[in-house]
Scaffold this active site. Structure first.
Site, mmCIF file in Angstrom:
data_model
loop_
_atom_site.group_PDB
_atom_site.id
_atom_site.type_symbol
_atom_site.label_atom_id
_atom_site.label_comp_id
_atom_site.label_asym_id
_atom_site.label_seq_id
_atom_site.Cartn_x
_atom_site.Cartn_y
_atom_site.Cartn_z
ATOM 1 C CB CYS A 2 -0.894 0.005 1.246
ATOM 2 S SG CYS A 2 -1.871 -1.515 1.439
ATOM 3 N N GLY A 78 2.717 -3.208 3.885
ATOM 4 C CA GLY A 78 3.596 -4.361 4.054
ATOM 5 C C GLY A 78 2.855 -5.669 4.232
#
Length: 614
Positions: A2, A78
């Protein structure tokens, strides 16, 4: 994966700043094409762009958990690879979950253990958590720095983002570059000094560090770093441990709710990961593994072997595809595509980068994204296991500087006299090198070759590897593709760093201990193939194109790079045989053609970002 961003300003109510946080968030759209979210509460504003990988239905961010009167909010980029174990432990402690997403596991871990939660994480991550109880924002970055996190602290405001572009959207941050920033560009670049953001008010949270911003100010500390410890395992035990760690790492990193593939070059590192992926897919009944390779039009005609690139990859890719029976996708690009992609790759980094090495990876990731959302890549094996030529060549080992960037004199000569005097390039790189060597943990009683190679390994892991990880993150995320890097598992890196050099080079071969660990997993001819780096174009048309492009820049009196460089010296190089030399200008892949491409990127960056020099 992201994109995250936001800002904290303790003495203001930011609820009227929704347009600003939305603007900062939207510019990270390519990192997270699937969804967008923002959250503002009093002095804190968060933004998030989402690439859905785990629990696509329920993993929206910013994610908020209310406990009594307390509020905890997270934005996170992550993957937490030990999320299942953490979730089970948290459930035993009485915590309730409403999703199957690792975002919630991470936030619940923070609520349970506070800042100490980072010691329990195995993964790649950069995140920010608003904690209304402690009234602070907690930031953390993974141990090896696979995921980026930049920040700027100006006049009591902390601004952060996955990429500089988000921070530069904030009105308090200007695209100003001073002498240190120019030294980073022209002397260190495309590498960067750890923590340095190039722009004057921009920094990067270093790998393995956390940051806490409260009304009392900003506090940073390291929660992880390499530790020098005696290695007591023999060769057989060492190989067995490496194999066990790699298999465990791959089993964790192949878990996904979306399609996963591997990047296959036919070399040791990528072939090993692909073989382990095929084994995992067989054990879990998931069918055929998809693999992807990159090459260039007419490369077979123009390839010439040299010490940095001893052989072509094509035959070895074919060998592994037939051996492992993968569904293979061979991607090719031509010179015009590489040249045209240089601006996009610069925007992806927000800085000049690795020229066509960046551009080709960006194009490659765009093609992969058509069939997959997650890819497994062999980055970091050479830094961790000592595979690069500079680990094995005395003149580079004893160069007294970063061995991937020994051309300091050439770089300095390309600068205008005024800029050279201002940034003092030779002194700058000498200071950065001295800092890195001095920072290396020492093992008591270790001397000679073992001590020297410990320093070399540390330099590679903490100074060179971040350049490639930055490249991989920014080019892949610019295509909305998540790339996982199993050789960056911190358990593996810590273990291998302490292996004595004579065991690392078992069999008198580079990465000998890794080869031994993979016996029985790879065919012997692939196992002992000579190392070859990421493929680049050898087509002379590329040199012609980027050289001509740079000459046009030199001919244009409005080019912003002109006051910074010695145009006559660059013209002289363009007219000489040096321009096609295989002597690397940076690393293994950047030589004459890449010098012109890099300088073109610098000019584009100065113009596109309206960079001010002061």
């Amino acid at each position: 994966m992201c994109g995250i961003t936001g800002f904290i300003e303790w003495n203001r109510d930011l609820t009227k700043e929704s347009d600003l946080v939305l603007s900062m968030t939207s510019c990270l759209e390519k990192r997270g094409p699937d969804a967008q979210g923002t959250w503002i509460s009093g002095p804190c504003a968060f933004g998030h762009r989402r690439l859905s990988v785990m629990d696509p239905e329920n993993g929206a961010q910013p994610m908020i958990i209310h406990e009594d009167d307390a509020v905890f909010t997270i934005v996170y980029n992550g993957e937490i690879y030990n999320a299942p174990e953490l979730k089970a432990e948290l459930q035993r402690r009485g915590r309730k979950f409403r999703t199957n997403c690792d975002t919630e596991v991470l936030l619940q871990s923070y609520i349970e253990w506070g800042p100490d939660c980072v010691y329990r994480l195995n993964g790649i991550y950069a995140f920010a958590i608003w904690d209304s109880v402690r009234e602070h924002v907690f930031f953390a970055r993974d141990r090896l720095g696979v995921k980026p996190l930049f920040y700027s602290e100006i006049d009591g405001t902390l601004i952060f983002g996955s990429e500089p572009k988000a921070i530069l959207r904030h009105p308090k941050v200007e695209p100003v570059v001073g002498p240190e920033g120019l030294a980073e560009i022209f002397v260190m670049g495309p590498a960067r000094t750890p923590g340095h953001g190039v722009y004057k008010d921009l920094m990067e949270l270093r790998p393995g560090h956390v940051m806490i911003f409260s009304r009392n100010g900003l506090r940073k500390y390291a929660y992880w770093k390499l530790e020098a410890e005696p290695h007591t395992d023999n060769v057989e035990e060492t190989a067995a441990t490496i194999r066990k760690l790699l298999q465990d790492t791959m089993d964790r990193q192949l878990i996904s709710d979306v399609p996963v593939c591997t990047l296959l070059s036919g070399g040791l590192d990528s072939s090993a990961l692909t073989a382990l992926a095929v084994d995992y897919y067989k054990r879990t009944g998931q069918g055929q593994v998809h693999t992807y390779s990159i090459d260039y039009v007419d490369n077979d005609k123009h390839f010439q072997a040299h010490s940095y690139q001893p052989g072509a990859d094509g035959p070895w890719i074919k060998r592994m595809v037939e051996e492992l029976q993968t569904a293979h996708h061979a991607i090719q690009f031509d010179t015009p595509e590489l040249v045209d992609a240089l601006p996009d790759s610069t925007i992806a980094r927000d800085l000049p980068g690795m020229a066509d090495v960046d551009a080709s990876l960006l194009l490659f990731c765009r093609e992969i994204k058509k069939g997959a959302t997650v890819a497994i890549s062999g980055e970091a094996a050479d830094e961790v296991f000592g595979g690069y030529p500079w680990f094995h060549r005395e003149e580079l080992l004893n160069s007294g500087t970063f061995p991937w960037s020994v051309a300091t004199g050439l770089r300095a000569d390309l600068l205008s006299p005024e800029i050279r005097e201002w940034i003092k390039p030779e002194q700058y790189i000498a200071d950065r090198y001295s800092e890195a060597v001095g920072e290396t943990p020492k093992l008591e009683g270790e001397t000679g070759e073992r001590a020297r190679m410990r320093v070399m390994s540390y330099l590679n892991i903490t100074r060179f590897m971040p350049t490639l990880l930055d490249r991989k993150d920014r080019m892949s995320m610019a295509a909305g593709l998540e790339v996982r890097v199993p050789y960056c598992d911190h358990r593996l890196v810590q273990y291998v760093w302490n292996i004595p050099w004579e065991i690392k080079t078992t069999g008198n071969r580079e990465k000998g201990i890794l080869r031994k660990a993979l016996e029985g997993i790879l065919p012997e001819d692939v196992l002992y193939r000579k190392k070859s780096p990421y493929p680049k174009t050898h087509n002379p048309n590329y040199l012609t194109a980027v050289r001509d492009q740079m000459l046009k820049i030199l001919d244009d009196p409005t080019s912003p790079i002109l006051p910074l460089i010695d145009a006559d010296k660059i013209r002289a190089i363009a007219a000489s045989k040096e321009s096609s030399s295989n002597l690397p200008w940076f690393g293994q892949l950047m030589s004459g053609p890449q010098l012109f491409a890099y300088l073109s990127q610098v000019n584009f960056w100065l113009n596109k970002y309206n960079v001010k020099i002061r």
